[in-house]
Write an enzyme that holds these catalytic residues in place. Sequence first.
Site, PDB file in Angstrom:
ATOM      1  N   ASP A  46     -63.790-119.295  10.896  1.00  0.00           N
ATOM      2  CA  ASP A  46     -63.807-119.844  12.253  1.00  0.00           C
ATOM      3  C   ASP A  46     -65.074-119.386  12.967  1.00  0.00           C
ATOM      4  O   ASP A  46     -65.498-118.241  12.850  1.00  0.00           O
ATOM      5  CB  ASP A  46     -62.561-119.373  13.016  1.00  0.00           C
ATOM      6  CG  ASP A  46     -62.330-120.183  14.283  1.00  0.00           C
ATOM      7  OD1 ASP A  46     -61.346-120.949  14.330  1.00  0.00           O
ATOM      8  OD2 ASP A  46     -63.134-120.055  15.242  1.00  0.00           O
ATOM      9  N   ILE A  47     -65.687-120.290  13.723  1.00  0.00           N
ATOM     10  CA  ILE A  47     -66.940-119.989  14.414  1.00  0.00           C
ATOM     11  C   ILE A  47     -66.744-118.970  15.537  1.00  0.00           C
ATOM     12  O   ILE A  47     -67.695-118.280  15.932  1.00  0.00           O
ATOM     13  CB  ILE A  47     -67.578-121.296  14.952  1.00  0.00           C
ATOM     14  CG1 ILE A  47     -69.069-121.140  15.159  1.00  0.00           C
ATOM     15  CG2 ILE A  47     -66.880-121.778  16.225  1.00  0.00           C
ATOM     16  CD1 ILE A  47     -69.796-122.455  15.390  1.00  0.00           C
ATOM     17  N   ASN A  93     -51.854-125.471  15.243  1.00  0.00           N
ATOM     18  CA  ASN A  93     -51.597-126.103  16.535  1.00  0.00           C
ATOM     19  C   ASN A  93     -51.542-127.607  16.312  1.00  0.00           C
ATOM     20  O   ASN A  93     -52.365-128.156  15.579  1.00  0.00           O
ATOM     21  CB  ASN A  93     -52.710-125.749  17.531  1.00  0.00           C
ATOM     22  CG  ASN A  93     -52.802-124.265  17.782  1.00  0.00           C
ATOM     23  OD1 ASN A  93     -51.783-123.599  17.921  1.00  0.00           O
ATOM     24  ND2 ASN A  93     -54.011-123.737  17.830  1.00  0.00           N
ATOM     25  N   GLU A 102     -57.216-128.357  19.499  1.00  0.00           N
ATOM     26  CA  GLU A 102     -58.535-128.779  20.000  1.00  0.00           C
ATOM     27  C   GLU A 102     -59.213-129.754  19.051  1.00  0.00           C
ATOM     28  O   GLU A 102     -59.843-130.717  19.494  1.00  0.00           O
ATOM     29  CB  GLU A 102     -59.445-127.558  20.184  1.00  0.00           C
ATOM     30  CG  GLU A 102     -59.029-126.646  21.333  1.00  0.00           C
ATOM     31  CD  GLU A 102     -59.851-125.367  21.355  1.00  0.00           C
ATOM     32  OE1 GLU A 102     -60.962-125.345  20.777  1.00  0.00           O
ATOM     33  OE2 GLU A 102     -59.359-124.382  21.923  1.00  0.00           O
ATOM     34  N   VAL A 103     -59.152-129.462  17.769  1.00  0.00           N
ATOM     35  CA  VAL A 103     -59.852-130.298  16.794  1.00  0.00           C
ATOM     36  C   VAL A 103     -58.815-131.180  16.074  1.00  0.00           C
ATOM     37  O   VAL A 103     -57.910-130.655  15.415  1.00  0.00           O
ATOM     38  CB  VAL A 103     -60.628-129.434  15.772  1.00  0.00           C
ATOM     39  CG1 VAL A 103     -61.337-130.328  14.760  1.00  0.00           C
ATOM     40  CG2 VAL A 103     -61.623-128.518  16.481  1.00  0.00           C
ATOM     41  N   HIS A 109     -55.605-128.344  10.475  1.00  0.00           N
ATOM     42  CA  HIS A 109     -56.140-127.074   9.979  1.00  0.00           C
ATOM     43  C   HIS A 109     -55.124-125.967  10.155  1.00  0.00           C
ATOM     44  O   HIS A 109     -54.384-125.933  11.136  1.00  0.00           O
ATOM     45  CB  HIS A 109     -57.455-126.699  10.677  1.00  0.00           C
ATOM     46  CG  HIS A 109     -57.395-126.751  12.184  1.00  0.00           C
ATOM     47  ND1 HIS A 109     -57.435-127.941  12.882  1.00  0.00           N
ATOM     48  CD2 HIS A 109     -57.297-125.767  13.109  1.00  0.00           C
ATOM     49  CE1 HIS A 109     -57.374-127.684  14.184  1.00  0.00           C
ATOM     50  NE2 HIS A 109     -57.275-126.373  14.344  1.00  0.00           N
ATOM     51  N   HIS A 114     -54.859-121.966  10.620  1.00  0.00           N
ATOM     52  CA  HIS A 114     -55.571-120.726  10.932  1.00  0.00           C
ATOM     53  C   HIS A 114     -54.934-119.599  10.126  1.00  0.00           C
ATOM     54  O   HIS A 114     -53.715-119.407  10.201  1.00  0.00           O
ATOM     55  CB  HIS A 114     -55.411-120.351  12.405  1.00  0.00           C
ATOM     56  CG  HIS A 114     -55.988-121.308  13.397  1.00  0.00           C
ATOM     57  ND1 HIS A 114     -57.165-121.063  14.073  1.00  0.00           N
ATOM     58  CD2 HIS A 114     -55.534-122.495  13.876  1.00  0.00           C
ATOM     59  CE1 HIS A 114     -57.410-122.055  14.924  1.00  0.00           C
ATOM     60  NE2 HIS A 114     -56.433-122.941  14.823  1.00  0.00           N
TER      61      HIS A 114
HETATM   62  P1  5GP Z   1     -57.380-125.540  17.377  1.00  0.00           P
HETATM   63  O1  5GP Z   1     -57.372-125.141  18.826  1.00  0.00           O
HETATM   64  O2  5GP Z   1     -57.686-127.006  17.206  1.00  0.00           O
HETATM   65  O3  5GP Z   1     -56.139-125.102  16.644  1.00  0.00           O
HETATM   66  O4  5GP Z   1     -58.521-124.694  16.687  1.00  0.00           O
HETATM   67  C1  5GP Z   1     -59.828-125.150  16.521  1.00  0.00           C
HETATM   68  C2  5GP Z   1     -60.625-123.989  15.965  1.00  0.00           C
HETATM   69  O5  5GP Z   1     -61.838-124.513  15.448  1.00  0.00           O
HETATM   70  C3  5GP Z   1     -61.002-122.929  17.000  1.00  0.00           C
HETATM   71  O6  5GP Z   1     -60.516-121.658  16.568  1.00  0.00           O
HETATM   72  C4  5GP Z   1     -62.539-122.975  17.032  1.00  0.00           C
HETATM   73  O7  5GP Z   1     -63.122-121.702  17.203  1.00  0.00           O
HETATM   74  C5  5GP Z   1     -62.873-123.586  15.688  1.00  0.00           C
HETATM   75  N1  5GP Z   1     -64.124-124.365  15.687  1.00  0.00           N
HETATM   76  C6  5GP Z   1     -64.503-125.313  16.578  1.00  0.00           C
HETATM   77  N2  5GP Z   1     -65.699-125.835  16.235  1.00  0.00           N
HETATM   78  C7  5GP Z   1     -66.067-125.213  15.087  1.00  0.00           C
HETATM   79  C8  5GP Z   1     -67.214-125.330  14.235  1.00  0.00           C
HETATM   80  O8  5GP Z   1     -68.144-126.104  14.459  1.00  0.00           O
HETATM   81  N3  5GP Z   1     -67.246-124.526  13.144  1.00  0.00           N
HETATM   82  C9  5GP Z   1     -66.235-123.643  12.838  1.00  0.00           C
HETATM   83  N4  5GP Z   1     -66.368-122.911  11.743  1.00  0.00           N
HETATM   84  N5  5GP Z   1     -65.138-123.513  13.622  1.00  0.00           N
HETATM   85  C10 5GP Z   1     -65.057-124.283  14.723  1.00  0.00           C
END
Ligand code: 5GP
Length: 122
Positions: A35-36, A94, A102-103, A107, A109
Amino acid sequence: MTYSYDPQNIFARILRGEIPNKTVLETVHTLAFHDINPAAPVHVLVIPKGPYVTFDHFAAEASEEEIVDFHRACAQIFQMVGVAPGGGFRAITNSGADGMQEVPHYHLHILGGRVMGPLVVR
Ligand code: 5GP
């Protein structure tokens, strides 16, 4: 129920090689990368390569081969990053607005390397 996949989401762009990632493991149907913005010493995201929006979408519509590949990849990752067997980990996904996803590409985690604390804020 139909799912609408946005091919411009950031993980789709990572899969196409348009954005770099720190890969942990790649298999036929699965990619795992750091994760970034890590929330723990270990914070790996595991994604299917197929266009699935959420866990529910993946569980309903992915092939058995994709589902097995994803989970066997997770088993390898747990060992590679040293969380299991070992201290343990938390696996979170999520989903949708209430899940604060968010994405919009499924995925998982994988979080570990410290005690993770309570599951959710009540
Ligand atoms: P969500 O809130 O959708 O469950 O989690 C999205 C995750 O993607 C977050 O933890 C965020 O830090 C990670 N993320 C967003 N953009 C990028 C990216 O460009 N590269 C990587 N490696 N992680 C990302």
